[in-house]
Enzyme design. Structure first.
Site, PDB file in Angstrom:
ATOM      1  N   ASP A  24       0.819  -1.215   0.000  1.00 58.37           N
ATOM      2  CA  ASP A  24       0.000   0.000   0.000  1.00 58.37           C
ATOM      3  C   ASP A  24       0.854   1.266   0.000  1.00 58.37           C
ATOM      4  O   ASP A  24       1.964   1.301   0.549  1.00 58.37           O
ATOM      5  CB  ASP A  24      -0.919   0.026   1.229  1.00 58.37           C
ATOM      6  CG  ASP A  24      -2.034  -0.997   1.117  1.00 58.37           C
ATOM      7  OD1 ASP A  24      -2.250  -1.526   0.015  1.00 58.37           O
ATOM      8  OD2 ASP A  24      -2.683  -1.272   2.143  1.00 58.37           O
ATOM      9  N   HIS A  79      -2.824  10.573  -1.346  1.00 58.31           N
ATOM     10  CA  HIS A  79      -3.813   9.894  -2.176  1.00 58.31           C
ATOM     11  C   HIS A  79      -4.919  10.856  -2.572  1.00 58.31           C
ATOM     12  O   HIS A  79      -5.087  11.923  -1.988  1.00 58.31           O
ATOM     13  CB  HIS A  79      -4.442   8.726  -1.413  1.00 58.31           C
ATOM     14  CG  HIS A  79      -3.454   7.720  -0.940  1.00 58.31           C
ATOM     15  ND1 HIS A  79      -2.883   6.783  -1.776  1.00 58.31           N
ATOM     16  CD2 HIS A  79      -2.930   7.490   0.286  1.00 58.31           C
ATOM     17  CE1 HIS A  79      -2.043   6.024  -1.081  1.00 58.31           C
ATOM     18  NE2 HIS A  79      -2.060   6.440   0.170  1.00 58.31           N
TER      19      HIS A  79
END
Length: 713
Positions: free
Chosen positions: A95, A356
């Site tokens: 991730d 993000h």
């Protein structure tokens, strides 16, 4: 020669690439996108970490952590090393956050001496063919400063936990533990509970009246009396007003229309998603993140496996240009009149890492209706609010018109309001909101000076509501506002406190246990400079600076540890132990040995234990109330369902007596029927006591008891 050349061309070896992700579901989805030459394997999270059984921090050597292969993961690590040895390239695709970077760093160290393959790092925000192939074509390097930020957090939390936990063992009870961030959240919950307990409700009244014009009736509320805001402290005051105005002519004295522009909200961040899912769907933070993980990693849509949403751990609302083009293209076909001339930009919050995008659907064309047959009920409900929030964020404002009418009766002024949507705007795609807004009622056509009929007065007693206990939604909102934790930690903070039985859930509210309050008291009094929101928020800011390579991580730890360790030693020497202080004798007799039973505080709350321990090991749950079923001599105790471990309250004579309650009994009995009382909560009345007897009206709620299958017991 030509034949040999052709043969050589056919036998040309395709380069083999090993891609390592964190979960099997993600691996399954990505492998379908990449095709021949790619093998995708899962590390199952951290393969290398600090051991659980010891501190494993070399304090004398600049706080270097002593990492080991996680117990039970050695076989998997060897398999990955074997796969890497057979590969030409290795792509570490954990991730795109601090934990993911640390996983990639550990994997790189474990693989680099076992293979000649080139090892690189790839990151992506969504699991779609385009995003994955783009990441594979542009591999990068591991970001050391991000790894250092994760290392600093891990070391700091280990030092705090491994010093505070033995302190709790010595002063409170063996087996307890304390964490840096969780302890601050526990403090917030305990302090709120004190406010709830100390609040003294005050009585007040409201006065409504029914009016009619023709066949249309409507209700208005008293807002002015003798030119002042009314202070209705008692029933007597309300009745005096009614008596004075009941025969007065009722005249429409004012009509006012107000237009309001309602702007769409930004796409979800992690905290906002958890809050919305808690408030609208009733999901816990843990459940929300579990479902979001499933949607992110991929579900089968017909013959295709699709990652339906972007990465769900984010504190940013930024949206990529590709996504903006996608949603605006969809809107131009489906809601062209609600499409703004230019894309709408939302400001990223202060302190957001902005690593993000906001949480959004990967493809706008996958509407909730188009994918509902492929999703579970829970997946569909969460996906729906994510899809609606994102699509609506790029639509026109909505507009509402509110009409208010004042009706004067003597010295009293009553007011009624009704709203309607005049321009739907972004409400067009938010089904729940638009239907709710459209049902706010309507007024008959009224004119100033018009006389209308009054029908009946409705005085109603109320009590002021104190501060509400925290819920999953409100504690997450508070943690975010105070800068405590990060998107990846909100759900685990709540889960850890629940798992340790420092707090419980009651009617979706977070309530500290006696054990939790005792631990909080000791920690806050002993370490006020550590167990507070300001220190915890400052740590997050400092970790951000480590990630930005502005601060050396070891120095950050050194500045903290010296004073902290000294304080731990001081508290250990001076603070008195309360171990055993909660043990109480009872009038219950052990049926095994005849000795008295003691009330003790255990890992999961209070229980009864034989005073003859260790010779006698008899223990049992503490009875909370007498079973109200006629002819049954059993007692009500706390129990848990087999599947989900959900707490309910049942009779000790089960299965002979199958009485159950999903509300916790309190130590009070109904003055009307003798059944026990329970505490309930709703938004209208707050916390209140109600008789558990469905045939008794003593403060009884109209809520139905949820059913429970015998198989779950």
């Amino acid at each position: 020669m030509a034949e040999k050349k052709g043969s050589a061309k056919k036998s040309k070896k395709i380069p083999q690439t090993l891609v390592i992700v964190e979960s099997p579901a993600k691996a399954h989805t990505i492998e379908k996108y990449l095709g021949p030459g790619f093998t995708v394997k899962a590390s199952m999270g951290h393969l290398i970490d600090l051991p659980k059984s010891r501190l494993a921090i070399d304090i004398e050597n600049n706080f270097q952590p002593e990492y080991i292969t996680v117990r039970g993961r050695a076989k998997l690590l060897k398999e990955l090393q074997k796969d890497a040895k057979k590969s030409d390239f290795v792509l570490l695709a954990s991730d795109n956050d601090r934990e993911g970077e640390a996983i990639a760093w550990h994997l790189n160290n474990a693989l680099k001496d076992k293979t000649d393959a080139k090892i690189s790092r790839i990151v992506f925000n969504e699991i779609t063919p385009v995003a994955i192939k783009e990441a594979v074509q542009h591999p990068g390097e591991i970001v050391e400063s991000r790894v250092n930020a994760q290392k600093a957090r891990r070391v700091l939390d280990r030092l705090v936990g491994y010093n505070l936990s033995p302190l709790l063992w010595a002063k409170v009870k063996n087996g307890l533990s304390a964490g840096r961030v969780q302890s601050v959240a526990l403090r917030l919950i305990c302090e709120r509970e004190e406010e709830v307990e100390n609040f003294i409700p005050e009585e007040y009244w409201s006065l409504d009246a029914d009016f009619a014009k023709g066949k249309t009736k409507f209700t208005a509320q008293l807002v002015k009396y003798k030119g002042e805001n009314p202070e209705l402290k008692s029933e007597k005051t309300v009745n005096e007003i009614i008596e004075e105005i009941k025969n007065s002519e009722c005249v429409v004295s004012n009509i006012k229309q107000t237009e309001k522009t309602v702007r769409p909200k930004a796409p979800f961040t992690t905290s906002k998603l958890q809050q919305a899912a808690a408030n609208r769907l009733g999901y816990t933070s843990r459940k929300t993140m579990q479902i979001a993980q499933q949607l992110y990693e991929g579900v089968n849509i017909g013959s295709n496996r699709v990652g339906l949403i972007t990465y769900m751990r984010t504190d940013s609302v930024r949206i990529s240009q590709t996504a903006l083009q996608d949603v605006r293209g969809w809107l131009s076909k489906n809601y062209p009149s609600e499409l703004p001339a230019e894309p709408i930009e939302y400001a990223v919050g202060k302190g957001a890492q902005d690593a993000h995008e906001g949480i959004r659907p990967t493809y706008t064309e996958y509407t909730p209706d188009s994918v509902k047959e492929y999703l579970t009920r829970d997946q569909l409900r969460l996906y729906t609010i994510i899809w609606e929030r994102f699509v609506s964020s790029q639509m026109n404002n909505a507009k509402t018109t509110t009409t208010s009418a004042d009706i004067t009766a003597g010295d009293a002024v009553f007011r009624v309001s009704a709203s309607k949507i005049t321009e739907k705007g972004f409400y067009s795609v938010i089904k729940l909101l638009s239907s709710k807004e459209e049902k706010t009622g309507a007024l008959p056509s009224l004119k100033v000076g018009e006389v209308i009929n009054s029908d009946k007065f409705y005085p109603e007693q109320h009590f002021t509501q104190g501060p509400a206990r925290y819920t999953d939604a409100s504690i997450v909102r508070t943690l975010e506002e105070k800068g405590i934790g990060r998107p990846s930690t909100y759900a685990p903070i709540i889960s850890v406190l629940l798992d340790r039985y420092y707090i419980t859930r009651s009617n979706k509210q977070l309530v500290p246990t006696q054990l939790g309050r005792m631990i909080c008291k000791i920690l806050v009094e002993s370490f006020p400079d550590v167990i507070n929101e300001h220190f915890t928020a400052e740590v997050e800011n400092t970790l951000d600076k480590v990630e930005q390579d502005e601060i050396v991580w070891n120095n950050m730890i050194a500045d903290f540890f010296g004073p902290f360790k000294g304080r731990v030693e001081e508290v250990m020497a001076k603070v008195e132990s309360v171990k055993g202080s909660l043990d109480e004798p009872t009038d219950k007799i052990c049926e095994k040995c005849g000795k008295p039973m003691m009330k003790k505080l255990g890992r999961f709350g209070f229980f009864l234990a034989c005073s003859g321990f260790p010779e006698c090991h008899n223990t049992k749950s503490i009875p909370l109330a007498k079973c109200p079923v006629p002819g049954c001599n059993g007692e009500i105790v706390a129990r848990k369902t087999k599947g989900r471990g959900k707490e309910f309250y049942g009779c000790t004579n089960y299965p002979t007596c199958n009485f159950i309650s999903h509300f916790k009994p309190i130590d009070q009995y109904c003055p009307k029927c003798g059944w026990f009382l329970v505490e309930k909560f709703d938004k209208k009345n707050g916390s209140y006591k109600s008789c558990i007897n469905p045939d008794c009206d003593y403060l009884h709620s109209a809520d139905e008891e949820p059913a429970i299958d015998d198989a779950d017991v």
